[in-house]
Write an enzyme that holds these catalytic residues in place. Structure first.
Site, short mmCIF file in Angstrom:
data_model
loop_
_atom_site.label_atom_id
_atom_site.label_comp_id
_atom_site.label_asym_id
_atom_site.label_seq_id
_atom_site.Cartn_x
_atom_site.Cartn_y
_atom_site.Cartn_z
N HIS A 236 2.51 -25.92 35.42
CA HIS A 236 1.99 -25.66 36.77
C HIS A 236 0.48 -25.44 36.76
O HIS A 236 -0.03 -24.66 37.55
CB HIS A 236 2.72 -24.46 37.37
CG HIS A 236 4.19 -24.68 37.46
ND1 HIS A 236 4.76 -25.55 38.37
CD2 HIS A 236 5.21 -24.20 36.72
CE1 HIS A 236 6.07 -25.57 38.20
NE2 HIS A 236 6.38 -24.77 37.20
N TRP B 254 -22.64 3.24 27.51
CA TRP B 254 -22.07 2.02 28.08
C TRP B 254 -22.55 2.01 29.52
O TRP B 254 -22.13 2.83 30.33
CB TRP B 254 -20.55 2.08 28.02
CG TRP B 254 -19.87 0.81 28.46
CD1 TRP B 254 -19.59 -0.26 27.68
CD2 TRP B 254 -19.39 0.49 29.76
NE1 TRP B 254 -18.96 -1.24 28.42
CE2 TRP B 254 -18.82 -0.80 29.71
CE3 TRP B 254 -19.38 1.17 30.98
CZ2 TRP B 254 -18.26 -1.43 30.81
CZ3 TRP B 254 -18.82 0.54 32.09
CH2 TRP B 254 -18.26 -0.75 31.99
N LYS C 80 -14.01 1.27 24.18
CA LYS C 80 -12.62 1.55 23.88
C LYS C 80 -11.99 2.48 24.91
O LYS C 80 -10.81 2.39 25.21
CB LYS C 80 -12.52 2.18 22.49
CG LYS C 80 -11.10 2.34 22.06
CD LYS C 80 -10.90 2.07 20.61
CE LYS C 80 -9.44 1.98 20.26
NZ LYS C 80 -8.86 0.67 20.61
N GLU D 103 -1.39 -10.92 25.16
CA GLU D 103 -2.11 -10.04 24.25
C GLU D 103 -2.90 -10.86 23.22
O GLU D 103 -4.04 -10.52 22.89
CB GLU D 103 -1.11 -9.08 23.57
CG GLU D 103 -1.67 -8.17 22.50
CD GLU D 103 -2.79 -7.24 22.96
OE1 GLU D 103 -3.03 -7.13 24.17
OE2 GLU D 103 -3.44 -6.65 22.09
N ARG E 218 -17.06 4.14 22.18
CA ARG E 218 -17.06 4.48 23.60
C ARG E 218 -18.14 3.73 24.40
O ARG E 218 -18.20 3.82 25.62
CB ARG E 218 -17.26 5.99 23.79
CG ARG E 218 -16.25 6.85 23.06
CD ARG E 218 -16.49 8.31 23.34
NE ARG E 218 -16.32 8.59 24.74
CZ ARG E 218 -15.16 8.82 25.32
NH1 ARG E 218 -14.07 8.83 24.61
NH2 ARG E 218 -15.10 9.07 26.61
N GLU F 93 -11.66 -11.03 23.64
CA GLU F 93 -12.39 -9.77 23.44
C GLU F 93 -13.37 -9.84 22.28
O GLU F 93 -14.49 -9.38 22.39
CB GLU F 93 -11.40 -8.65 23.08
CG GLU F 93 -10.76 -7.93 24.23
CD GLU F 93 -9.83 -6.83 23.74
OE1 GLU F 93 -9.88 -5.74 24.30
OE2 GLU F 93 -9.04 -7.05 22.79
N ASN G 136 -21.63 11.37 30.66
CA ASN G 136 -20.66 10.29 30.57
C ASN G 136 -19.91 10.27 31.90
O ASN G 136 -19.27 11.26 32.24
CB ASN G 136 -19.72 10.59 29.39
CG ASN G 136 -18.46 9.73 29.39
OD1 ASN G 136 -18.46 8.64 29.94
ND2 ASN G 136 -17.42 10.22 28.78
N GLY G 137 -20.02 9.19 32.66
CA GLY G 137 -19.32 9.14 33.95
C GLY G 137 -20.19 8.47 34.99
O GLY G 137 -21.17 7.79 34.66
N CYS H 217 -19.26 6.03 27.27
CA CYS H 217 -20.38 6.74 26.67
C CYS H 217 -19.85 7.85 25.77
O CYS H 217 -18.79 8.41 26.01
CB CYS H 217 -21.31 7.40 27.69
SG CYS H 217 -21.99 6.31 28.91
N LYS I 277 -6.92 -10.66 22.74
CA LYS I 277 -7.58 -10.35 21.47
C LYS I 277 -8.67 -11.36 21.17
O LYS I 277 -9.77 -11.01 20.76
CB LYS I 277 -6.59 -10.37 20.29
CG LYS I 277 -5.65 -9.20 20.09
CD LYS I 277 -6.29 -7.91 19.72
CE LYS I 277 -6.80 -7.18 20.91
NZ LYS I 277 -5.97 -6.32 21.69
#
Ligand code: G6P
Length: 615
Positions: free
Chosen positions: A511, A75, A610, A488, A27, A495, A101-102, A2, A492
């Site tokens: 495997h 968020w 983020k 990574e 955020r 996401e 925020n939290g 947030c 990407k």
């Protein structure tokens, strides 16, 4: 997560808050709201959706006037993203408003208690509970707002950055933080409040970052007073001069921040080693390492903790540290490490990697390691962030602000910093000869220009992207230094394009994942010429025999893979250990183009944020 923005002064608050929220949308961006004091009353507008939806909502429903106000981009944690759950939240009397925020973890018990005393709740949020708790304390104890906030926060378990406003005291805002960041911009007769400094950099360069467990009462015409929430003791405000400028947080002609940040990597990597890598003198100078050299040299092992992309950078660092400096390294997800009663001793060095410097789990892992006596070193991008302050020493990545939610330049600059540290320790320990050391310095210095050259594959990667934009699954394979790059690359893609993707060590394919391969499965194989090349070529053969579609990242001039793969993307040759700084670039571009072609919101992918300040 947030984003919080507040303003109190003589300018119109609305444009400052709206512009500020847009800069903080990284955020969280599932709903947004604003409260403005128009001189008589507190007007709240809020809506599900983005800040642009909020603008439309204000246009329709309320006024934009007022010199005092606060805004929020959310968020969701407690309560689905909808209009009612959006912030700001007002107290039952309508006098108080809050943005938060939290997470208030004991909100349920507090809510039951307040409900039993007649309070009612419109939303499902923990935040509405907090503002009514503050109102309740204020009335019961007959205290001013600042005191009421303090008493209420002492009853709360959880994390917060809050701004609280009383419409009967229009020249005052009370703010507090525990676990979520909060900065105050100090102008002439005006104050700005924000989750980071980006909303106010064009107005003032002077900022105070609130520490955990601190609160401040901000009054127009008065100096800011900071107190400890627990014991009310006064804290001397430390005013910092901000180093970022507006240009760094704008798109600069690119369609998306992510693309801009991909293209910034040559500059960012150069900035990361500038002043540290001194090739002529054949030295690496990093104050945080130098000042603590004994700790590093006496370490039994290095534990790296991080989340997301930063964790992948940690995995690359594991290979580099062990190869160069021969120090055992363990790489841990911060969220697992903090909860599994890990064995930590005073002879451990813990390196915490974090772009934002605010990730809740990484921060908690640091605190745990410190409590056991370990030496804690931070690798952060955001200057002055919580992790940068909580660690004993550290090194910034100097990537500049990263705004696209999917991390790109943070990853390559984290690897660069960690490589510098590993090289410095290798010299100090004598595990690398001086000629090898010189060679590595030279090679590392060449990386930015190689990345520059590599970025020219953009159009070619875009053509490849066209063929795979409708894929539903995708596999990424790499070995050694490039196994973390495979992870990574897959991260990407999932996401930002929402295509399911998995990264694997190439040899592990047998495997399990090999069962998934058919003629609709794109497999991205990282196969630079140095490092298990023949083995990877065999893996490519195995994929081909099962009709998988192969996109191979190879060293320029490669012919063997070209014959088998459906597509090849060439990278310049480099030292094996530095290849992740190159191989990762086409994978970033591939994800970017696929996501754009799928009409996804590249910079603000769904459900993500983020800066993850909740665990
Ligand atoms: C979020 C971001 C990722 C990032 C991770 C860790 O999930 O979306 O891009 O890698 O957090 O963040 P940090 O700021 O600690 O590197």
């Amino acid at each position: 997560m947030c984003g919080i923005v507040g303003y109190i002064g003589s300018r119109e608050a609305y444009p400052i808050i709206i512009e500020g929220l847009k800069r903080l949308e990284y955020r969280g961006y599932d709903s947004a709201g604003i409260a403005l004091f128009d001189g008589k009353d507190l007007k709240i507008a809020k809506t599900k959706g983005k800040v642009s939806d909020l603008e439309a909502c204000v246009e329709k429903e309320t006024s934009k006037t007022g010199n005092v106000g606060m805004g929020h981009t959310r968020w969701a944690t407690h309560g689905v993203p909808n209009d009612v759950n959006s912030h700001p939240h007002a107290s039952n009397s309508g006098d108080l408003a809050i943005i938060h925020n939290g997470i208030i973890e004991n909100y349920d018990a507090l809510k039951k208690e307040l409900t039993s005393r007649g309070y009612t709740f419109k939303s499902d949020t923990d935040t509405e509970v907090l503002i009514n708790l503050i109102e309740d304390v204020k009335k019961k104890e007959n205290v001013k707002l600042g005191k009421a906030v303090q008493i209420a926060l002492n009853q709360v378990i959880g994390a917060y950055a809050i701004a609280v406003y009383d419409k009967n005291k229009p020249e005052e805002v009370v703010i507090a933080r525990l676990g979520s960041p909060l900065a105050v911009g100090i102008g002439e007769d005006e104050f700005f409040i924000a989750s980071d400094a980006s909303p106010f950099i064009e107005y003032t360069k002077n900022a105070i970052y609130l520490e955990d467990e601190e609160m401040a009462i901000i009054r127009l015409g008065k100096a800011i007073k900071i107190r400890k929430i627990k014991d009310d003791s006064l804290v001397d405000p430390y005013i910092q001069e901000l180093q970022i400028n507006l240009e760094q947080i704008e798109k600069g002609g690119y369609d998306h921040f992510m693309l801009k940040e991909i293209h910034e990597q040559p500059r960012a990597i150069r900035d990361t080693y500038r002043g540290r890598l001194l090739r002529d003198e054949a030295i690496i100078k990093m104050a945080g390492v130098e000042d603590n050299m004994k700790k590093f040299l006496n370490a039994d092992r290095i534990i790296i903790v991080a989340c997301g992309t930063s964790w992948h950078a940690g995995l690359v660092a594991e290979y580099i540290f062990e190869e160069f400096a021969r120090i055992p390294v363990e790489v841990e997800y911060a969220s697992e490490f903090r909860y599994r009663n890990p064995i930590i001793t005073e002879k451990d060095v813990l390196i915490a990697i974090s772009q934002s410097g605010e990730t809740a789990d990484t921060l908690a892992a640091i605190k745990l390691a410190k409590s056991k006596g370990a030496f804690v070193f931070g690798v952060c991008n955001v200057v002055g962030s919580s992790i940068a302050r909580e660690t004993h020493a550290g090194a910034y990545t100097h990537a500049g602000p990263e705004i696209g939610v999917a991390s790109t330049k943070a990853f390559t600059t984290q690897i660069t910093v960690l490589t510098l540290i590993a090289l410095r320790l290798a010299r100090a320990k004598g595990t690398m000869s001086s000629s090898d050391f010189r060679l590595h310095l030279h090679e590392l210095e060449l990386i930015p220009q190689k990345v520059e050259q590599l970025l020219q594959v953009d159009q070619h990667v875009k053509e490849i992207a066209k063929e795979y934009l409708l894929s539903t699954n995708c596999l990424y394979l790499g070995r050694g230094y490039n196994f973390p790059v495979a992870l990574e690359g897959a991260l990407k893609l999932k996401e930002i394009s929402y295509i399911h993707a998995e990264g694997y060590p190439a040899a592990e394919m047998k495997h399990g994942p090999i069962a998934l391969i058919d003629d609709r499965m794109p497999v991205i194989v990282i196969a630079p010429s140095k490092g298990h090349y023949e083995k990877v070529v065999s893996n490519i053969q195995e994929i081909k025999s099962r009709k998988g579609k192969i996109i191979a990242v190879v060293t320029e001039g490669d012919t063997a893979v070209r014959d088998i793969a459906d597509h090849v993307i060439e990278i310049p040759d480099s030292e094996e250990a530095f290849s992740p700084l190159l191989t990762t670039i086409p994978l970033q571009l591939l994800s970017y183009h696929i996501a754009v072609m799928r009409n996804c919101n590249v910079d603000q992918p769904r459900n993500l944020a983020k800066s993850v300040t909740v665990e």
